[in-house]
Scaffold this motif. Structure first.
Motif, PDB file in Angstrom:
ATOM      1  N   LEU A 135      30.937  64.277  19.794  1.00 41.36           N
ATOM      2  CA  LEU A 135      30.720  62.984  20.446  1.00 41.36           C
ATOM      3  C   LEU A 135      31.773  61.947  20.047  1.00 41.36           C
ATOM      4  O   LEU A 135      32.258  61.204  20.902  1.00 41.36           O
ATOM      5  N   HIS A 137      31.449  65.328  14.198  1.00 35.83           N
ATOM      6  CA  HIS A 137      30.341  64.756  13.446  1.00 35.83           C
ATOM      7  C   HIS A 137      30.451  65.066  11.964  1.00 35.83           C
ATOM      8  O   HIS A 137      30.942  66.121  11.577  1.00 35.83           O
ATOM      9  N   ARG A 158      26.865  67.374  20.618  1.00 38.90           N
ATOM     10  CA  ARG A 158      26.855  66.158  19.787  1.00 38.90           C
ATOM     11  C   ARG A 158      27.929  66.232  18.710  1.00 38.90           C
ATOM     12  O   ARG A 158      28.409  65.218  18.226  1.00 38.90           O
TER      13      ARG A 158
END
Lengths: 94, 481
Positions: free
Chosen positions: B90, B324, B87
């Motif tokens: 991402l 992130h 993540r």
């Protein structure tokens, strides 16, 4: 050595927040891994040199010349926050 | 005729003869992926339009002209995602090509499809992908291996002609074995890592997944060599990797390490590997027993060195330049939360372990000691290669295990790599190729034979592998999907 292993303190060193649940779980799981790797303390390495890389390559130099590189726009293209051609970061100095 | 089942060599013949075009090949793959990847989940994403734009310009006179190749989602391809199964990345789009991608393009190949993987290449089953596991095409309830499980599965399922992956402790060879295809981890430094997201820098290498040994040689010809952008790449001439294919292996000495034929290895794997060794004898090779006495320490050394290096490498994920970024109050909170939200459980575990073994007061006891035992492991191989031309052994102690079986037992998962890890510690090349099937619960599960060679001896490893492949039929079997 593994008896002194403290996940909470190590997580602070790694700048990684963990939940209480993760701290408890990692303490037990990684405690087992550390017990396993402590088998290495039985190996006689008194006259052995360490290996950092399988084939050490030393002093890799290149000519000090400018080469094509990212534009500022490319370098900032993935920045979570940027402004005026710069990365925006949290306040570092109080 | 179904194009997707072709090897690179067979596809190239059709492309050069103008029987099919690169666009046909991409369309055939895209249709195959649409048909089976819901079940396999080998790809995280694919950009057909981008691949077609490159295919339209493909120069068929080049060695890999017009050949689409799937890429593990840890290698940067301009304009494409590179999530590393995390993540954390991402939102990221690659602003540049890795050197291996630039080299593939220069040889006429077309990167197509981003293959699933364990998060930041940490794992042996792809279950650590933040985007769900890949399923083994031979039995969808089982793992394809890892960390390059997506790369292996898509080649086995004919969703790709070939793929690139990376191998830090077995991440190419183990999934190749579990999916029944060929996988090569080249000599440390043979292939540039520029543009490969680093996991453990003293161990990582990029290598190919292919349907045949010859195809692996074709890709190695293209991606090998010194790169000014990777100072660890070796400044050594690149031989023609196909040069020795088809030559007799009579009189060659193959070493059987006694520490790799142990209790605990699956009986069907043991039987298949021993049968393969007898087959080599029938081809005229001489089998000699060799010893790698420090094998039992390899997993321990690996999990100190690899986690130490990963904790340093993954410090770059700080929510500033890419990836992130969490909402936060203040700097420490920014780092702590960004990394808490971005990383999955196995990556967090390894960062903690690596930070601990490098921390003040423990460095000598763990990291320095591990580096010394690493020297002993490397010396074991040097001594063994004084007695043989290559080592022959199992790739994995067992065939594919069930998804979910080990997800919560890191130590058991780490032991899946016992036969592949020492190779990376020693920096030598390794290759896995199909050598049979285990029957488990009524399903056929592939078994891999591992060949290990001296530094930069890839051409001879490929020669030895090719001799086995061309006199057996295992590589012709396909999973029924």
């Amino acid at each position: 050595m593994s008896a002194q292993f403290d996940v909470r303190y190590t997580a602070q060193l790694a700048r990684l927040n963990l939940s209480e649940e993760e701290i408890a779980k990692f303490q037990s799981q990684l405690g087992q891994v550390l017990e396993y790797v402590e088998k290495l303390s039985a190996v006689d390495v008194s006259v052995v040199e360490p290996t950092a890389h399988a084939f050490p390559v030393h002093n890799v130099f290149r000519a000090d010349e400018s080469r094509p590189s990212f534009t500022a726009e490319q370098a900032l293209s993935n920045a979570p926050r940027s402004a005026n051609g710069l990365f925006v970061v949290p306040k570092v100095i109080e | 005729m179904d194009l997707t089942s072709l090897s690179i060599s067979a596809l190239r013949e059709k492309l050069v003869a103008r029987e099919v075009s690169p666009l046909d090949a991409l369309d055939a793959l895209d249709a195959r992926i649409s048909a089976v990847d819901d079940k396999v989940h080998g790809f995280l994403s694919r950009d057909l339009a981008l691949a077609k734009a490159h295919a339209a310009k493909a120069d068929l006179s080049l060695p890999l002209g017009g050949v689409p190749i799937a890429i593990k989602d840890v290698i940067n391809v301009t304009g494409e995602p590179c999530t590393c199964g995390s993540r954390m990345l991402l939102p990221y789009r690659a602003p540049y090509d890795a050197t291996v991608i630039a080299k593939l393009r220069a040889a006429g190949a077309i990167p197509f499809g981003r293959a699933n993987m364990d998060e930041f290449a940490m794992g042996s089953s792809t279950e650590n992908s933040a985007f769900g596991p890949t399923h083994n095409p031979w039995d969808l309830t089982r793992t394809p291996g890892g960390s390059s499980g997506g790369s292996a599965a898509v080649v086995a399922a004919d969703e790709a002609f070939a793929a690139l992956g990376s191998d830090t402790g077995g991440s190419i060879r183990q999934p190749a074995a579990l999916c029944g295809i060929v996988g090569v981890k080249p000599t440390y430094g043979r292939v540039s890592r520029y543009g490969l997201t680093a996991f453990a820098s003293s161990l990582d290498q990029i290598g190919p997944f292919t349907k045949t040994v010859r195809d692996a040689a074709l890709i190695l010809d293209v991606i090998s060599g010194k790169d000014p952008m990777d100072s660890t790449s070796l400044d050594q001439p690149v031989p023609a990797h196909t040069a020795l294919l088809g030559r007799d292996i009579r009189g060659m000495k193959l070493g059987m390490p006694r520490e790799y034929f142990i209790d605990g290895i699956d009986p069907q794997v043991d039987a298949a590997v021993r049968a393969a060794i007898r087959h080599y004898e029938s081809l005229g090779a001489e089998i000699v027993e060799v010893s790698l006495p420090n094998t039992e320490h390899a997993v321990g050394v690996y999990y100190i060195i690899a986690t130490a290096e990963c904790s340093a490498n993954l410090a770059r994920f700080d929510g500033v330049r890419y990836g992130h970024r969490a909402e936060s109050s203040g700097l420490l909170d920014h780092y702590g939360r960004t990394r808490e939200e971005g990383f999955g459980p196995e990556v967090k575990r390894r960062i903690i372990l690596g930070t601990y073994v490098l921390s003040s007061g423990y460095y000598d006891a763990y990291y320095l000691r591990a580096q010394k035992v690493r020297t002993l492991i490397r010396d074991d191989f040097t001594r063994a290669f004084a007695q043989c031309d290559a080592i022959v052994c199992p790739t994995s102690p067992e065939p594919a295990f069930k998804l979910g079986d080990r997800a919560d037992d890191p130590l058991k998962m780490y032991l899946a790599d016992i036969f592949t890890i020492a190779t990376n510690l020693a920096g030598i090349p390794g290759l896995s190729l199909p050598c049979g099937f285990a029957e488990v619960d009524g399903k056929k599960l592939p078994i891999g034979l591992q060949l290990l060679g001296q530094p930069l001896d890839e051409p001879r490893l490929l020669q030895i592998a090719h001799a086995y492949e061309q006199s057996t039929d295992w590589h012709k079997a396909r999973p029924g999907l």
